[in-house]
Write a protein that holds these residues in place. Sequence first.
Motif, PDB file in Angstrom:
ATOM      1  N   PRO A 232       0.836  -1.208   0.000  1.00  0.00           N
ATOM      2  CA  PRO A 232       0.000   0.000   0.000  1.00  0.00           C
ATOM      3  C   PRO A 232       0.866   1.251   0.000  1.00  0.00           C
ATOM      4  CG  PRO A 232       0.160  -0.853   2.232  1.00  0.00           C
ATOM      5  CD  PRO A 232       0.937  -1.819   1.347  1.00  0.00           C
ATOM      6  N   LEU A 233       0.482   2.235  -0.800  1.00  0.00           N
ATOM      7  CA  LEU A 233       1.258   3.476  -0.886  1.00  0.00           C
ATOM      8  C   LEU A 233       0.518   4.665  -0.284  1.00  0.00           C
ATOM      9  CD1 LEU A 233       2.617   3.164  -4.542  1.00  0.00           C
ATOM     10  CD2 LEU A 233       3.612   2.246  -2.434  1.00  0.00           C
ATOM     11  N   ALA A 234      -0.794   4.681  -0.415  1.00  0.00           N
ATOM     12  CA  ALA A 234      -1.585   5.797   0.112  1.00  0.00           C
ATOM     13  C   ALA A 234      -3.065   5.425   0.092  1.00  0.00           C
ATOM     14  CB  ALA A 234      -1.353   7.064  -0.714  1.00  0.00           C
ATOM     15  N   VAL A 235      -3.841   6.150   0.894  1.00  0.00           N
ATOM     16  CA  VAL A 235      -5.303   6.015   0.856  1.00  0.00           C
ATOM     17  C   VAL A 235      -5.885   7.345   0.399  1.00  0.00           C
ATOM     18  CG1 VAL A 235      -5.460   4.215   2.605  1.00  0.00           C
ATOM     19  CG2 VAL A 235      -5.493   6.622   3.320  1.00  0.00           C
ATOM     20  N   THR A 238      -9.900  11.477   3.497  1.00  0.00           N
ATOM     21  CA  THR A 238      -9.392  12.719   4.094  1.00  0.00           C
ATOM     22  C   THR A 238      -8.601  12.442   5.371  1.00  0.00           C
ATOM     23  OG1 THR A 238     -11.489  13.023   5.286  1.00  0.00           O
ATOM     24  CG2 THR A 238     -11.250  14.116   3.143  1.00  0.00           C
ATOM     25  N   LYS A 239      -8.912  11.319   6.025  1.00  0.00           N
ATOM     26  CA  LYS A 239      -8.182  10.903   7.220  1.00  0.00           C
ATOM     27  C   LYS A 239      -7.598   9.517   7.002  1.00  0.00           C
ATOM     28  CE  LYS A 239     -11.243  13.474  10.344  1.00  0.00           C
ATOM     29  NZ  LYS A 239     -12.174  13.364  11.499  1.00  0.00           N
ATOM     30  N   ARG A 240      -6.593   9.160   7.783  1.00  0.00           N
ATOM     31  CA  ARG A 240      -6.004   7.835   7.670  1.00  0.00           C
ATOM     32  C   ARG A 240      -7.046   6.760   7.987  1.00  0.00           C
ATOM     33  NH1 ARG A 240       0.357   7.211   9.024  1.00  0.00           N
ATOM     34  NH2 ARG A 240       1.076   9.160   8.055  1.00  0.00           N
ATOM     35  N   ASN A 246      -0.911   2.987   9.337  1.00  0.00           N
ATOM     36  CA  ASN A 246       0.431   3.411   8.944  1.00  0.00           C
ATOM     37  C   ASN A 246       0.516   3.888   7.493  1.00  0.00           C
ATOM     38  OD1 ASN A 246       1.494   2.787  11.489  1.00  0.00           O
ATOM     39  ND2 ASN A 246       1.796   0.635  10.924  1.00  0.00           N
ATOM     40  N   VAL A 247      -0.573   3.756   6.773  1.00  0.00           N
ATOM     41  CA  VAL A 247      -0.584   4.178   5.366  1.00  0.00           C
ATOM     42  C   VAL A 247      -1.033   5.633   5.294  1.00  0.00           C
ATOM     43  CG1 VAL A 247      -1.509   3.738   3.066  1.00  0.00           C
ATOM     44  CG2 VAL A 247      -1.089   1.822   4.631  1.00  0.00           C
ATOM     45  N   PRO A 248      -0.225   6.530   4.711  1.00  0.00           N
ATOM     46  CA  PRO A 248      -0.572   7.959   4.667  1.00  0.00           C
ATOM     47  C   PRO A 248      -1.711   8.256   3.697  1.00  0.00           C
ATOM     48  CG  PRO A 248       1.413   7.557   3.403  1.00  0.00           C
ATOM     49  CD  PRO A 248       1.082   6.256   4.082  1.00  0.00           C
ATOM     50  N   THR A 249      -2.338   9.413   3.883  1.00  0.00           N
ATOM     51  CA  THR A 249      -3.351   9.865   2.939  1.00  0.00           C
ATOM     52  C   THR A 249      -2.669  10.559   1.765  1.00  0.00           C
ATOM     53  OG1 THR A 249      -3.618  12.080   3.894  1.00  0.00           O
ATOM     54  CG2 THR A 249      -4.922  10.295   4.875  1.00  0.00           C
ATOM     55  N   VAL A 250      -3.370  10.671   0.663  1.00  0.00           N
ATOM     56  CA  VAL A 250      -2.804  11.354  -0.503  1.00  0.00           C
ATOM     57  C   VAL A 250      -2.551  12.828  -0.198  1.00  0.00           C
ATOM     58  CG1 VAL A 250      -3.661   9.782  -2.280  1.00  0.00           C
ATOM     59  CG2 VAL A 250      -5.162  11.615  -1.435  1.00  0.00           C
ATOM     60  N   ALA A 251      -3.418  13.416   0.647  1.00  0.00           N
ATOM     61  CA  ALA A 251      -3.245  14.826   0.988  1.00  0.00           C
ATOM     62  C   ALA A 251      -1.973  15.036   1.804  1.00  0.00           C
ATOM     63  CB  ALA A 251      -4.456  15.338   1.750  1.00  0.00           C
ATOM     64  N   GLU A 252      -1.695  14.116   2.727  1.00  0.00           N
ATOM     65  CA  GLU A 252      -0.460  14.201   3.514  1.00  0.00           C
ATOM     66  C   GLU A 252       0.763  14.221   2.608  1.00  0.00           C
ATOM     67  OE1 GLU A 252       0.044  11.590   7.056  1.00  0.00           O
ATOM     68  OE2 GLU A 252      -1.985  10.927   6.564  1.00  0.00           O
ATOM     69  N   LEU A 253       0.645  13.550   1.475  1.00  0.00           N
ATOM     70  CA  LEU A 253       1.777  13.430   0.551  1.00  0.00           C
ATOM     71  C   LEU A 253       1.763  14.522  -0.518  1.00  0.00           C
ATOM     72  CD1 LEU A 253       1.679   9.542   0.203  1.00  0.00           C
ATOM     73  CD2 LEU A 253       3.194  10.898   1.655  1.00  0.00           C
ATOM     74  N   ASN A 257      -5.808  16.662  -4.479  1.00  0.00           N
ATOM     75  CA  ASN A 257      -6.782  16.482  -5.560  1.00  0.00           C
ATOM     76  C   ASN A 257      -7.080  15.013  -5.843  1.00  0.00           C
ATOM     77  OD1 ASN A 257      -7.223  19.193  -5.968  1.00  0.00           O
ATOM     78  ND2 ASN A 257      -5.707  19.389  -7.597  1.00  0.00           N
ATOM     79  N   LEU A 258      -6.258  14.119  -5.295  1.00  0.00           N
ATOM     80  CA  LEU A 258      -6.514  12.685  -5.451  1.00  0.00           C
ATOM     81  C   LEU A 258      -7.494  12.148  -4.410  1.00  0.00           C
ATOM     82  CD1 LEU A 258      -3.024  11.114  -6.333  1.00  0.00           C
ATOM     83  CD2 LEU A 258      -5.076  11.106  -7.754  1.00  0.00           C
ATOM     84  N   GLU A 259      -7.913  13.007  -3.477  1.00  0.00           N
ATOM     85  CA  GLU A 259      -8.880  12.562  -2.475  1.00  0.00           C
ATOM     86  C   GLU A 259     -10.170  12.121  -3.178  1.00  0.00           C
ATOM     87  OE1 GLU A 259      -7.801  15.036   1.601  1.00  0.00           O
ATOM     88  OE2 GLU A 259      -9.503  15.671   0.357  1.00  0.00           O
ATOM     89  N   GLN A 260     -10.671  10.977  -2.751  1.00  0.00           N
ATOM     90  CA  GLN A 260     -11.864  10.440  -3.411  1.00  0.00           C
ATOM     91  C   GLN A 260     -12.495   9.381  -2.525  1.00  0.00           C
ATOM     92  OE1 GLN A 260     -10.919   9.195  -7.388  1.00  0.00           O
ATOM     93  NE2 GLN A 260     -12.941   8.324  -7.747  1.00  0.00           N
ATOM     94  N   GLU A 261     -13.804   9.284  -2.582  1.00  0.00           N
ATOM     95  CA  GLU A 261     -14.502   8.230  -1.860  1.00  0.00           C
ATOM     96  C   GLU A 261     -15.556   7.625  -2.777  1.00  0.00           C
ATOM     97  OE1 GLU A 261     -16.403   9.948   1.525  1.00  0.00           O
ATOM     98  OE2 GLU A 261     -17.637  11.301   0.334  1.00  0.00           O
TER      99      GLU A 261
END
Length: 335
Positions: A232-235, A238-240, A246-253, A257-261
Amino acid sequence: MFSALIAPRRHLLHTSLALLLGSAGIAAHAQAGSDASAASWPSKPVRMVVAFSPAGAADILARSLGEVLQRELKQPFVVDNRPGAGGNIGTDNAAKAPADGYTVLVGIDTTFTVNPFIYKSMPFKNSDLRAVMLIASQGMMVAVNPKTGMKTLEQFIDRGKKEGLTLSSAGYGTPGHLASAILTHETAAKVSHVPYKGNAPASTAIISGEVDGGIISSSALLGQVAAGKVTPLAVTTTKRNPLVPNVPTVAELGHKNLEQEVLFALWVPAATPEPLVLKIQSALEKAMKDTQLRERMRSNDLVYEGLTGELAAKRLQTTTERYKSVIQATGMKME
C-alpha cells in the motif's frame, strides 16, 4: 328556445362532474392500491441487483444487508450480480424492472456521477431511478505489486513519469478509472488504465503482476495488504484509514486532488409509489441498527452514512458536479 339551450349545458355540467368524480375515484383507488402494496411489502422474494461482480464491496454490502432484511421481513432477498460497463448493465436492468419494490439496485455513485459524462450513450437516464438511501462510503487505496520495488507514492509517480505505469480498476467509469485520470492530469505520470469487471479481478491483477498497481476500493486490498501480497502506498480518504493506520493519505503526501470516496446506495425505479419507497426506507433504517451488520461493514471498510431523501440527493448532486469538472479538466474518456 332558452330552455333548449339550458338542457345541453346541464348535460355538459353533469358529464364534467361525472368525469371529475371518476378521475378522483381512479386516483383514490390508485392511492389505496399503493398503500396496500406498501403495507404488504414484501410478500414474495426481493431481487437485489448488484451492478458489479461477486466479492466486491457492493456485493458484500448487498449480501450482508440482504441477510438482515430477510431475517427481519421473512422473505428472501436474492442478490443478482450483473457486472459490466462501469455498472451500466446492472443499473439498466434495475431501471427497467417493474416499480413494485421487488427489484432494487445496490450500486455505487460513479454509475450516475461519472458514466453519463464519458459514455457516448447511456441505456438509462439518472432520473429513471431514485436513491432510497445513501448507505455507506469507502475510500480507495493506491497499491502496487511488491515485485515492482516501489514503497512510496513519490516513487510510484516518478516511475510513471519515467517509464509509465499500468493500473487496474474495476472498469470504465469506476472510481479507479477516475482516480487514474486525476493522477495523470495532476502529476504528468504516464498511466495505462486497465479495466476489469469489478474490484476483485482488479485486485487479482495486481497480485499476479498483470499490472504494476491499481487505485481501487480499499476493501478489495486490505486482506492482500495483511498477507503481504500488495504494497500500500496511500489512501484517498481525508483521514487515515484505521484499518491500515500506517498508510498515509494522498493529501499528507501533497496530492489533495486525489482525495476520493466511493458512495454506496440503494436505488429503486423512479416510478415506485411514495408509500412503498418510505416502507423500503424504513426497512433499511431498521436493518442498519443491526450490530452484526454494522460490524461487518466496518471490517470491510464501509463507513455508514445513512442519508435519505434530500440529503442523499444533495450529496450525489455535489459529487456529480465535482466529477463533471474533473472529467472536463482531465479529458477522461472511454479508451
